[in-house]
Each structure stands twice: as C-alpha cells, then as structure tokens.
Design an enzyme around this catalytic site. Sequence first.
Site, PDB file in Angstrom:
ATOM      1  N   GLY A   1       0.838  -1.192   0.000  1.00  0.00           N
ATOM      2  CA  GLY A   1       0.000   0.000   0.000  1.00  0.00           C
ATOM      3  C   GLY A   1       0.866   1.231   0.000  1.00  0.00           C
TER       4      GLY A   1
ATOM      5  N   ASP B   1     -19.359 -13.024 -20.871  1.00  0.00           N
ATOM      6  CA  ASP B   1     -19.848 -13.013 -19.487  1.00  0.00           C
ATOM      7  C   ASP B   1     -21.336 -13.351 -19.393  1.00  0.00           C
ATOM      8  OD1 ASP B   1     -17.305 -12.112 -19.141  1.00  0.00           O
ATOM      9  OD2 ASP B   1     -17.861 -10.023 -18.819  1.00  0.00           O
TER      10      ASP B   1
ATOM     11  N   HIS C   1       7.662  -7.972  -4.200  1.00  0.00           N
ATOM     12  CA  HIS C   1       6.328  -8.314  -4.720  1.00  0.00           C
ATOM     13  C   HIS C   1       6.347  -9.641  -5.475  1.00  0.00           C
ATOM     14  CE1 HIS C   1       4.237  -4.602  -3.665  1.00  0.00           C
ATOM     15  NE2 HIS C   1       5.440  -4.065  -3.753  1.00  0.00           N
TER      16      HIS C   1
ATOM     17  N   GLU D   1       3.811 -11.159  -6.644  1.00  0.00           N
ATOM     18  CA  GLU D   1       2.684 -11.263  -7.572  1.00  0.00           C
ATOM     19  C   GLU D   1       2.996 -10.744  -8.972  1.00  0.00           C
ATOM     20  OE1 GLU D   1       2.999  -9.346  -4.984  1.00  0.00           O
ATOM     21  OE2 GLU D   1       2.210  -7.335  -5.286  1.00  0.00           O
TER      22      GLU D   1
ATOM     23  N   LYS E   1     -11.906 -12.612 -15.375  1.00  0.00           N
ATOM     24  CA  LYS E   1     -12.266 -12.931 -16.762  1.00  0.00           C
ATOM     25  C   LYS E   1     -11.714 -14.290 -17.230  1.00  0.00           C
ATOM     26  CE  LYS E   1     -14.041 -11.113 -20.581  1.00  0.00           C
ATOM     27  NZ  LYS E   1     -15.256 -10.295 -20.644  1.00  0.00           N
TER      28      LYS E   1
ATOM     29  N   CYS F   1       5.288  -6.276   1.425  1.00  0.00           N
ATOM     30  CA  CYS F   1       5.681  -4.864   1.395  1.00  0.00           C
ATOM     31  C   CYS F   1       5.058  -4.106   2.578  1.00  0.00           C
ATOM     32  CB  CYS F   1       5.306  -4.263   0.042  1.00  0.00           C
ATOM     33  SG  CYS F   1       6.161  -2.717  -0.280  1.00  0.00           S
ATOM     34  N   TYR F   2       4.098  -3.226   2.335  1.00  0.00           N
ATOM     35  CA  TYR F   2       3.455  -2.521   3.452  1.00  0.00           C
ATOM     36  C   TYR F   2       2.883  -3.534   4.463  1.00  0.00           C
ATOM     37  CZ  TYR F   2       0.143   0.521   5.949  1.00  0.00           C
ATOM     38  OH  TYR F   2      -0.552   1.203   6.915  1.00  0.00           O
TER      39      TYR F   2
END
Length: 521
Positions: free
Chosen positions: A60, A231, A173, A175, A377, A87-88
């Site tokens: 963050g 969708d 990170h 991710e 998605k 991180c944060y």
Amino acid sequence: MPGPGHHPETVFVLDFGSQYSQLIARRIREQRVYCELVPGTTPWSQLEARRPVGLVLSGGPASVYAPAAPRADPKILRAGVPVLGICYGMQLIAHELGGEVAPADKREYGPAMLEVVDADCLFAGLGAQLPVWMSHGDRVLKLPPGFRVLARSGNSPVAAMGDGQGRFGIQFHPEVLHTPQGREILGNFLYRVCGCRGTWTPGSFVAEAVCSIREQVGDGRVLCALSGGVDSSVAATLVHRAIGDRLTCIFVDNGLLRREEPQRVLDVLHGTLDMDIRHIDASERFLTALRGVTDPEQKRLVVGRVFVEVFEEQARALGAGQGADFLAQGTLYPDVIESTAGDTFPGAARIKTHHNVGGLPAGLRFRLIEPLRYLFKDEVRAVGLELGLPEDLVFRQPFPGPGLAVRCLGEITPERLRVLRDADWVVVDEIKRNGLYRQVWQSFAILTPIRTVGVMGDDRTYANLVAVRVVTSEDAMTADWARLPYEVLARISNRIVNEVEGVNRVVFDITSKPPGTIEWE
Ligand code: XMP
C-alpha cells in the site's frame, strides 16, 4: 452464490491500497485456491466466520507510522491463521508485533537480487539467489520478537522474515511477473504453510454454482439480458444448466454491435443450447435516441437509458419483474472490487461510466443472481469451456456495453457505423488470420471525426481517417499497445483503404493505459 460462506478453502487478501492487490488475488486463484479481496481494515470478527485458511496483507502507499495509516485489526495477527505480509503488509506486521520500521536511505524500486538465508519454508526448492521486484520507501529495521531473517537484499537487510509459527513478511512483490519465482513463493505459502489442497477448479465452481442457483431460485423464474459477450453467455448457460426452461433470455440488438454479431450469438445460444431467447431488434430506437449526440458520457447515458426502457417493456410483456422473479447478470469480480474500492479509498476518480448491458431496471422488482460475481475474466472463460460453450464464443474479446457508439467518434449515423463495421471486420480478420486473436486483449477499429486528403488512381480523395487499436492486457486496468509485426499492420492498412468505402487513411494507436484508456471514448 459460490463465494461468501460457500468455499471450503478460502484465503483473504487484505487490501491496503496497492495497485497490485487484485493481482495477488489472481495469482492465488491461479494456484487453485479460492481467494477474496477485502478492505485491509476489515475486523477479524467478519472474516472469522468464513474460516480462512490463510491471510495475505497487501502492499500500500502509506507509511506505517503516518497517523492516518490504514491498520489491520490486531486480532488478525494473533488468530492462529497463517499470515503473509507483502511490502506494506510486512511493515504492518513488524510494527504491530513490536519490531521497528523506518524510512530506507534510498527508495528501492525495480529489480533486486534476493539472498535466501533460510530455505526451509517460503523459499523451499528455489535456490540461494532469486531475482525479485521491489517497490518501497520504508523497510523493517528491527525484527519483532520471535522473528528471524529469511532473506536479505542489497538495500533491505530484512527482505523476508518469519516467526516459525506461520507468520511471514516479504518486502518484495511475488505477484508481479518481474519476480520470476513469485508463483512458487506464493505456492509455498499456500501449500506448505496454509495446507491448501487446491480445490478451486472450473469443475468445482460449476457444481457449486448450479447447486446454489437451484437453491436460490427454488421454483421461480429467471430473466437474463444477453449481450453477446462471454460473461452474459456463461452466466445464462450456468443458470440454464441449473433450472432449464425456467430461464428466459432477452437479447437486445442495439444497432451498435459488430458485423454479423447478433446472428452468430443467437446461433450458438439458441441453436446449440436450445435456450428460450427473445431477440429484440431495437436498433432504430437506439440510433434515433443517439441522433446528434457526440459527447462520450452522454452516449453512454443514452445507450444505458434506452436499454433499460426496452428491457423493461419486454420484461413486462413476459409478466416478469413483479417481485417474484430473478434477474441474472454477468457481473465479474473486478466490477465488484471497483465499485466497492471507493469505500476503502475515497476519492478514486471516475474515468468512465461503465454501463454494462443488464443494468437493473429501476421500475421493476427483481432479485439479483450474479453467478460470476467472484470470478476474474480468465476464470469465466475456463468455466465457459467447462460448460461446453464453443471456443469462438468463450475467447471472444471484451466489447463495451455501449458498443460501437464509443468507437464512432462524433455523430453516430448508419453510414458512419457501416464504415466502422467494415474497417473493424478487417482488423479482427487479419488479427485472427495471423494467430494473434488470443494473444491480445482487444483489437478493433475506431472511426475518427477527421477527414484527410489522399490520392487514389489519379483522383484526389477526401475521406475518413480510421484508427486501429490493438492492446495487450491482463485485466483492462492497465494495457499496452501490441507490438504487431509490420507486415500485419501493412496488410490491415492496405485492406482497409482498399476494401472499406469511405476511408483513405489508417493510423495505429501507440498509447498505453495509463495514460490513455483502451477505448477512445
Ligand atoms: P477503458 O476504455 O476504460 O476500458 O480503458 C477498459 C475495458 O472496459 C471496456 N469498456 C466498457 N465496458 N461499458 C462496458 O461494459 C462501457 O461503457 C465501457 N467502456 C469501456 C473496454 O472495452 C475495455 O475492455
């Protein structure tokens, strides 16, 4: 619906405002573990009932010692559930448990080399040196009691820490793709620390969704607005599988679809799945309402309003919407996250009003079912394949609710729509022929309000300028222009000026998002 209260193996990502929070959730789901994003400040009492198997505290923008810094409920760190702070999130853990966080001498942003000190758990099987992605100004200076250093980097003496009791912090990170072994690191947390088994699969989703739709609807009826996109088609197919012919679909042709689109969609859903579909050709009505409208937001409002009117009339004609019926919508998880993000982070700017076909008509009383409310998605596509929908439909690129209205810059007339449709057809055709359709996120043409001078044969021409937009993206939140081979660009341009009456110039859009958006309006 599958989601809250229904999945046996749930991990929560507590979101502290990182631009990567959604990405963390996706990376976890990719490992077949069901994951939900919740505001970072959510009290433990709200999460406890769902019996999470693990918690991730996101990064963050704040600094933990700033007075207004968002904080996690302290109980979260003491609940006996494994926690990974990123991180944060790591700095929060350190701060809360008695360690010390301080500004680093210099901000660390970009690639860094991680030196693994303890390869037992989080870094098991990954080697001693790992390239990672850093983005932080603060760092952990002193470990909280009971914690050990698991890895360090040039600028972060504590780049990873753990207490041996399931509580971990990492400064980098995992991710993002720039941390090549990020997937394995998250996997170690999920499988080695949280004890996950990986039960989140398209098959398990379909089984759960069908059950809960049956339970929710009972012997009621469901109405669904089909847009032609993946969708709403997947949502309708799931509902159809659950309750069969008690589902009625309404397909409103707003005259703003691409060439041959309405018929292709009807052929699949009506022909193959034998759904009850009412095909309403309302193109005249939409185009009349849009006459003279050139402002992008105004176009969206008009399309949204007329859609609701038409849908409402059709629903009434079917005797639906009196309170006992359900309306199925293909709402996706990013829409849900986006619409609640403002609650956690007020002040987020509204860039465009997104009108998804199927917006709830105010004059009717429906109960909502949103079977895809917790899916990204790519997961919707996997579910579509699981349900047996053809690949052509499942891998269709996203198309905005207001359709060609936001790609026909300036006034919308039948003739201008014809030019746009023909140009768009060429773009998509060439992208498909060159095997690029699934590699890019969207590929389409835009008709600009500009005319330019050209020469064809011996004649001067003064005709339309068409722009071509082809982007790569993971989730439409950010995007980059696709580096298409010159030969493909040349063919697209050549075919458009030759095959599309009224166009004498083609340009290629080389703007990323941000600062551009994907659509031009
Ligand atoms: P932008 O242009 O905001 O688009 O970068 C992000 C994604 O959303 C689609 N889009 C829309 N979808 N109604 C929709 O249902 C809209 O008004 C709308 N505007 C943009 C766009 O195609 C891209 O995939």
